[in-house]
Design an enzyme around this catalytic site. Structure first.
Site, short mmCIF file in Angstrom:
data_model
loop_
_atom_site.label_atom_id
_atom_site.label_comp_id
_atom_site.label_asym_id
_atom_site.label_seq_id
_atom_site.Cartn_x
_atom_site.Cartn_y
_atom_site.Cartn_z
N GLU A 86 -75.56 23.55 -61.87
CA GLU A 86 -74.57 24.43 -61.23
C GLU A 86 -75.06 25.86 -61.36
O GLU A 86 -75.37 26.32 -62.47
CB GLU A 86 -73.19 24.30 -61.91
N LYS B 204 -87.68 29.83 -60.52
CA LYS B 204 -87.54 30.11 -59.08
C LYS B 204 -86.75 31.40 -58.86
O LYS B 204 -87.11 32.22 -58.01
CB LYS B 204 -86.78 28.96 -58.39
N LEU B 205 -85.68 31.57 -59.64
CA LEU B 205 -84.85 32.77 -59.49
C LEU B 205 -85.65 34.03 -59.87
O LEU B 205 -85.54 35.06 -59.20
CB LEU B 205 -83.59 32.66 -60.35
N HIS C 72 -61.96 33.72 -70.31
CA HIS C 72 -62.32 32.44 -70.91
C HIS C 72 -61.95 32.45 -72.39
O HIS C 72 -61.33 31.53 -72.91
CB HIS C 72 -63.81 32.19 -70.71
N LYS D 272 -63.94 17.36 -70.48
CA LYS D 272 -63.90 17.38 -69.02
C LYS D 272 -63.75 15.96 -68.46
O LYS D 272 -63.02 15.73 -67.51
CB LYS D 272 -65.15 18.06 -68.46
N SER E 13 -55.97 31.78 -61.14
CA SER E 13 -56.14 32.59 -62.35
C SER E 13 -56.62 34.00 -62.03
O SER E 13 -56.50 34.91 -62.85
CB SER E 13 -57.18 31.92 -63.26
N GLU F 57 -79.16 41.43 -62.01
CA GLU F 57 -79.06 42.24 -63.23
C GLU F 57 -79.54 41.42 -64.42
O GLU F 57 -80.35 41.86 -65.20
CB GLU F 57 -77.61 42.67 -63.47
P1 0O2 Z 1 -67.38 26.09 -69.22
O1 0O2 Z 1 -66.98 26.39 -70.64
O2 0O2 Z 1 -67.84 27.32 -68.51
O3 0O2 Z 1 -68.36 24.96 -69.11
P2 0O2 Z 1 -66.94 20.77 -60.63
O4 0O2 Z 1 -67.76 21.50 -61.70
O5 0O2 Z 1 -67.14 21.38 -59.27
O6 0O2 Z 1 -67.22 19.29 -60.62
P3 0O2 Z 1 -64.58 21.87 -61.83
O7 0O2 Z 1 -65.09 21.98 -63.22
O8 0O2 Z 1 -63.13 21.56 -61.67
O9 0O2 Z 1 -65.40 20.83 -60.99
O10 0O2 Z 1 -64.96 23.20 -61.06
P4 0O2 Z 1 -64.48 24.66 -61.22
O11 0O2 Z 1 -63.02 24.79 -61.33
O12 0O2 Z 1 -65.18 25.34 -60.10
O13 0O2 Z 1 -65.06 25.15 -62.64
C1 0O2 Z 1 -66.42 25.17 -62.94
C2 0O2 Z 1 -66.73 26.29 -63.91
O14 0O2 Z 1 -66.38 27.56 -63.31
C3 0O2 Z 1 -65.93 26.27 -65.21
O15 0O2 Z 1 -66.52 25.39 -66.11
C4 0O2 Z 1 -66.03 27.74 -65.63
O16 0O2 Z 1 -67.32 28.04 -66.13
C5 0O2 Z 1 -65.88 28.45 -64.30
N1 0O2 Z 1 -64.45 28.69 -64.03
C6 0O2 Z 1 -63.68 28.07 -63.12
N2 0O2 Z 1 -62.44 28.54 -63.11
C7 0O2 Z 1 -62.40 29.53 -64.05
C8 0O2 Z 1 -61.38 30.44 -64.49
O17 0O2 Z 1 -60.23 30.43 -64.04
N3 0O2 Z 1 -61.74 31.32 -65.48
C9 0O2 Z 1 -63.00 31.36 -66.02
N4 0O2 Z 1 -63.23 32.27 -66.97
N5 0O2 Z 1 -63.97 30.52 -65.61
C10 0O2 Z 1 -63.68 29.61 -64.64
P5 0O2 Z 1 -65.69 24.75 -67.32
O18 0O2 Z 1 -66.17 23.38 -67.51
O19 0O2 Z 1 -64.22 24.91 -67.07
O20 0O2 Z 1 -65.99 25.64 -68.56
#
Ligand code: 0O2
Length: 220
Positions: A151, A32-33, A167, A65, A126, A50
């Protein structure tokens, strides 16, 4: 609940079946994208995307998680409480593309928007900036249609650069980095936000000048 639906629900909690669903959902959304991008290119002679990346969350990351959120590691909990097992990252050129793409995604009839997290308007402590859309996409199986969670993270190249490196760096500290590292990373996030702003205004200035040139038939 109809017997047929109950059968699908039972099957959902089978690991292989679940992975099939998430993989299929990623394929559906990516297609779709791609089509959206092609249509945009055709109408506006401009390509907002991009590149696109996608991944299925690793079992280790899923278990971490679940633990972090106080759930037992069961398949049912994973399906119900982890919303980013299937993840797609759309990387675009300018911040203005982010909302444009989000609007286009929101208009897709097959996508059901569950919720949105706008870390553009409200960056995380962050320094993280991005636009997250949590959707379900219907996956047709032989037993029926299963709405499957995906997502979609939309961000600019600069934001993606920062998030990928942050990350990696943070991972080394297992989320417990010394204060000065976190502060330096926040400072880098501000630099990245300024860069995005500057690139956007440069692009707007160029578009304006180009428009004037075309009207006058002369040079910029
Ligand atoms: P990974 O390794 O990318 O899978 P939700 O998903 O809404 O139920 P959650 O996880 O608390 O709840 O949501 P949030 O905080 O929006 O984070 C979702 C994802 O966004 C993270 O997945 C990261 O991919 C990215 N993300 C969020 N906060 C940060 C940050 O401070 N730094 C970086 N680099 N990425 C971030 P995961 O599962 O943490 O990790």
């Amino acid at each position: 609940m109809a017997e047929e639906y109950r059968e699908i629900q039972e099957d959902i909690y089978d690991w292989q079946n679940i992975m099939f669903l998430y993989n299929a959902a990623i394929k559906e959304v990516r297609t779709k994208l791609d089509i959206m991008n092609d249509e945009f290119q055709y109408i506006h002679q401009y390509n907002p995307i991009e590149y696109i990346k996608s991944r299925i969350k690793t079992p280790e990351s899923i278990v971490n998680k679940l633990k972090r959120n106080g759930y037992e590691s069961t398949i049912q909990n994973m399906v119900e409480h982890i919303n980013d097992i299937a993840g797609i990252r759309v990387v675009c050129s300018f911040t203005s593309d982010i909302y444009r793409l989000a609007e286009m995604i929101g208009r897709q009839r097959e996508f059901n928007i569950l919720y949105i997290k706008d870390y553009m308007k409200h960056p995380k402590e962050s320094g993280y900036r991005s636009y997250h859309m949590h959707i379900t996409v219907p996956i047709q199986t032989t037993k029926g249609v299963v709405p499957t969670k995906v997502e979609i993270q939309i961000r600019t190249i600069a934001m993606d650069f920062w998030a990928s490196l942050e990350h990696k760096i943070y991972y080394k500290f297992e989320g417990d980095a010394p204060d000065y590292i976190s502060q330096d990373l926040q400072a880098c996030a501000t630099i990245v936000a300024n860069l995005d702003e500057k690139m956007l205004s440069l692009n707007e200035a160029i578009m304006e000048a180009k428009g004037r040139q075309e009207k006058q038939g002369g040079k910029v």
